[in-house]
Design an enzyme around this catalytic site. Structure first.
Site, PDB file in Angstrom:
ATOM      1  N   SER A  11      -9.726  -0.420   7.438  1.00  0.00           N
ATOM      2  CA  SER A  11      -9.170  -0.234   6.097  1.00  0.00           C
ATOM      3  C   SER A  11      -8.488  -1.448   5.471  1.00  0.00           C
ATOM      4  CB  SER A  11      -8.183   0.930   6.102  1.00  0.00           C
ATOM      5  OG  SER A  11      -8.880   2.155   6.071  1.00  0.00           O
ATOM      6  N   SER A  42      -9.682   1.870   3.265  1.00  0.00           N
ATOM      7  CA  SER A  42      -8.817   2.616   2.375  1.00  0.00           C
ATOM      8  C   SER A  42      -7.824   1.760   1.590  1.00  0.00           C
ATOM      9  CB  SER A  42      -8.033   3.654   3.178  1.00  0.00           C
ATOM     10  OG  SER A  42      -7.129   3.033   4.070  1.00  0.00           O
ATOM     11  N   LYS A  68       0.846  -1.205   0.000  1.00  0.00           N
ATOM     12  CA  LYS A  68       0.000   0.000   0.000  1.00  0.00           C
ATOM     13  C   LYS A  68       0.877   1.250   0.000  1.00  0.00           C
ATOM     14  CE  LYS A  68      -3.816   2.046   2.710  1.00  0.00           C
ATOM     15  NZ  LYS A  68      -4.613   1.910   3.951  1.00  0.00           N
TER      16      LYS A  68
END
Lengths: 95, 486
Positions: B178, B154, B79
Site C-alpha cells: 500500500s 491503499s 494518511k
C-alpha cells in the site's frame, strides 16, 4: 470451492454484519470464487513446516506496573455516539 | 527559482536554513496548490489549514531562536489511518466519519517534534484495504498523471498528493504493498520499512502481523530523511524493535560497486505489461553499469503469496475490526433496536463492500472446521515464503523486481472483480509476509505516459542498503525529474 448461501449467512451472523440480499448473493459467488483460487495452497505439503505468526522476535516488553498513559477521559468520551454525563449510553441488554 | 510547492524536502530544508524562504511561505504555497488542484485530484479527506499555518509560524519562531529540527517548517501530509490529536481521523471509512483522534500516533508525534507542518489527512482505501483508493468511503482519488486512472492504493491519497506537489512528503502505511504500489502508479518514491522498524502506536490496525508505516516523497534522499525521523523503538508498541536508527540520508553516496543484486525469475510473469518488464530489465542493466553484480535467483513459493496474504490479512482484519461496535466511538445505527441488531446494522451501514468482503473472508478462515485448512495452512506457507527470501539473501544484498505488473489502471476497471484487484499486489505482498524492507522508485514510463515502478527489497533492518541502491539508480537516471501534468 462453491459456497452455499447458508454458509454466507452463518459467517455474516458471526461477523455481526447484516447483509442485504444483493450483498449476500454477490458474496456467495465472489467468496466462492476467491476460496477456489486459495485452494492452490493445498498443493503444498506443509506437514513438517512450522507456522509463522510473526516475523520478528518480540523482546520481552515488561515494565513497572505504574500508570503511564494520561487519563484523557474527556477526549475519549467525546467520541461516544451516545452518552449520559460520564457514561456511555447503550441499548438495553436485559429484558 | 522553482515554485515553492514543487521543491524537494531537501531543497526546501536548505532554503529554510539559509532563511531565503519561511515555513509560512512554504505552508501557504502547499495550501494554495491544494486549493487549486484538489478539486480534480481529491487526495485529501481533511485539509488542516489553520493548524498548518500555526505550526508553520511556530517553526519560523523556533528557527529564529536558532533551533534546527530535521523537518523544521516542512509541509507534510499524513494518511488518514494515522491518528492526529484533535483532528478528524477516518481511516477512509464512514464508520469513523466523525472520529476525532484523542491522541497522536507515535509517528505523528515524531514528525511534529521534528518540526514538520502537517497540512492534512490523505484519502485511502477504507481501513487501508485496497489497491486503487476506490474503496474510500468518501471520494475517489485521481492519478495526477491521468485523471481517468487510479493512483494505486491503499495510500493513494498520499502518493497523489506528493506527485501533484500538494505537499513535500507524506506518510503512508503498507500491509501488502500500500505504499510501494501507489508510489509506482504515481511516479514517486515510497518505502515500507522492515516490520518492527517503525512504531504502529496510534495507527488504525488492518492486519497487525503485516502493517508498517513508511515515507513517500519525490526522491530517495527525501524518503531516507523522513525514515530517519519516524524509525525507532517505541515502548507503546511491543512489536517495534529496539535497534539503532542510522542517519539514512548521510549514508547515501551513490556507490554500489560490488553490491550483489538478485533478480527473481518468478517476478517476470505472463500477463504482465511488456513495457513494465522492459523498463525493469533496463533498470537492472543500469545497476550493472554502476558496478552491481547481478544474478538470477529463485523465490519458488511466489505463486502462493496471494492466497497466503489474503487469508492471513483478512483473518487479522476480521479480528481487528470487531472493535467497531457502535458503543464507545464511531457510527451507531438502529439505536432503539436490540443490542445485536444495533451491532449488525451499525457495521452494515458503516463498512463499505470491500471491508465487509474481507471481514467475511477472514471470519470464514478462522471459523471452526476451516481454521486448519485455511488460516493455519497460510501461516505455514508464510514460513516457506520467508525461507525463500532467507536463502536468496545468503548470497545477495538486495532483490530487484517490478513493483506492480502494470502501470495505473483505469478507474472502475477492476472494481467488479475483487480477485483481479488482489492480483495487482502480486509483487509486493511477499515482502510483507517476510517482514522485509522494500522501496519503489520510478524507472520509466509506458506509451501512455504512465510511470513504472522498480522495487528494491533488502534484508531485515538493512533499509540503508536498499536506499543506497535506489539512490545510485536515481542519480544515474532522470525519471524522477519528470512531473505529473497536474
Amino acid at each position: 470451492m462453491a459456497l452455499d448461501r447458508e454458509v454466507v449467512q452463518r459467517i455474516a451472523a458471526l461477523a455481526r454484519l447484516e447483509l442485504s440480499q444483493e450483498d449476500e448473493a454477490a458474496f456467495t459467488q465472489q467468496l466462492g470464487h476467491i476460496l477456489q483460487y486459495f485452494e492452490k495452497l493445498a498443493e503444498l505439503d506443509t506437514q513438517a513446516v512450522e507456522p509463522t505468526a510473526h516475523v520478528v522476535q518480540i523482546a520481552e516488553a515488561y515494565r513497572d506496573d505504574v500508570v503511564t498513559n494520561l487519563p484523557a477521559t474527556e477526549e475519549l468520551r467525546a467520541n461516544a455516539p451516545a452518552r449520559d454525563g460520564d457514561f456511555f449510553k447503550v441499548p438495553k441488554i436485559i429484558e | 527559482m522553482t515554485d515553492l510547492h514543487s521543491l524537494t524536502l531537501e531543497r526546501a530544508s536548505a532554503l529554510l536554513a539559509k532563511k531565503e524562504i519561511s515555513a509560512v511561505e512554504l505552508a501557504r504555497a502547499a495550501l494554495k496548490r491544494i486549493d487549486i488542484t484538489n478539486r480534480d485530484i481529491h487526495s485529501f479527506i481533511t485539509v488542516t489549514e489553520e493548524a498548518a499555518l500555526a505550526q508553520a509560524r511556530a517553526a519560523d519562531a523556533r528557527r529564529a531562536r536558532g533551533d534546527t529540527g530535521p523537518l523544521l517548517g516542512l509541509p507534510v501530509a499524513i494518511k488518514d489511518v494515522i491518528l492526529t490529536k484533535g483532528i478528524r481521523t477516518t481511516a477512509g471509512s464512514k464508520i469513523l466519519a466523525d472520529f476525532i483522534a484523542p491522541y497522536d500516533a507515535t509517528v505523528t508525534r515524531k514528525l511534529l517534534d521534528a518540526g514538520a507542518v502537517c497540512i492534512g489527512k490523505t484519502n485511502c482505501d477504507e481501513f487501508a484495504m485496497g489497491s486503487s483508493t476506490e474503496n474510500s468511503g468518501f471520494m475517489v482519488t485521481r492519478n495526477p498523471w491521468d485523471g481517468e486512472r487510479v493512483p494505486g492504493g491503499s495510500s493513494g491519497g498520499s502518493a497523489a498528493a506528493v506527485a501533484a506537489h500538494q505537499c513535500l512528503g507524506a506518510l503512508g502505511t503498507d500491509t501488502g504493498g500500500s505504499i510501494r504500489q501507489p508510489a509506482a502508479c504515481c511516479g514517486i518514491v515510497g518505502m515500507k520499512p522492515t516490520y518492527g522498524r517503525v512504531s504502529r502506536y496510534g495507527v488504525i490496525a488492518y492486519a497487525s502481523s503485516l502493517d508498517q508505516v513508511g515515507p513517500m516523497a519525490q526522491t530517495v534522499a527525501d524518503c531516507a530523511h523522513l525514515l530517519a525521523v519516524i524509525a525507532g523503538h517505541d515502548p507503546h508498541d511491543s512489536t517495534s524493535v529496539n535497534r539503532n536508527v542510522p542517519d539514512y540520508r548521510k549514508g547515501l553516496d551513490g556507490t554500489i560497486k560490488g553490491l550483489r543484486v538478485g533478480i527473481p525469475k518468478e517476478y517476470f510473469v505472463e500477463g504482465m505489461q511488456a513495457e513494465v518488464e522492459q523498463a525493469v530489465r533496463a533498470a537492472v542493466q543500469t545497476l550493472e553499469t554502476l558496478g552491481a553484480l547481478v544474478s538470477e535467483v529463485s523465490l519458488p513459493h511466489t505463486e502462493y503469496a496471494i492466497p497466503t496474504y489474503y487469508l492471513i490479512a483478512t483473518a487479522e482484519a476480521s479480528s481487528n475490526l470487531a472493535r467497531y461496535d457502535g458503543i464507545k466511538y464511531g457510527l451507531r445505527l438502529a439505536e432503539r433496536e436490540s443490542l445485536l441488531t444495533m451491532y449488525q446494522r451499525t457495521r452494515a451501514g458503516g463498512f463499505g463492500t470491500e471491508v465487509k468482503r474481507r471481514i467475511m473472508l477472514g471470519t470464514y478462515a478462522l471459523s471452526a472446521g476451516y481454521y486448519d485448512a485455511y488460516y493455519l495452512k497460510a501461516q505455514k506457507v508464510r514460513t516457506l515464503i520467508r525461507r525463500d527470501f532467507e536463502k536468496v539473501f545468503a548470497t545477495q544484498d538486495v532483490i530487484v523486481t517490478p513493483t506492480a505488473p502494470t502501470t495505473a489502471f483505469r478507474i472502475g476497471e477492476k472494481t467488479s472483480d475483487p480477485l483481479q484487484m488482489y492480483l495487482s499486489d502480486i509483487f509486493t505482498i511477499s515482502v510483507n509476509l517476510a517482514g522485509l524492507p522494500g522501496l519503489s522508485l520510478p524507472c520509466g514510463f509506458d506509451r501512455s505516459g504512465m510511470p513504472i515502478g522498480l522495487q528494491i527489497v533488502g534484508r531485515p533492518f538493512e533499509e540503508d542498503k536498499v536506499l543506497q541502491a535506489a539512490y545510485a539508480y536515481e542519480q544515474a537516471t532522470e525519471w524522477h525529474e519528470k512531473t505529473a501534468k497536474r
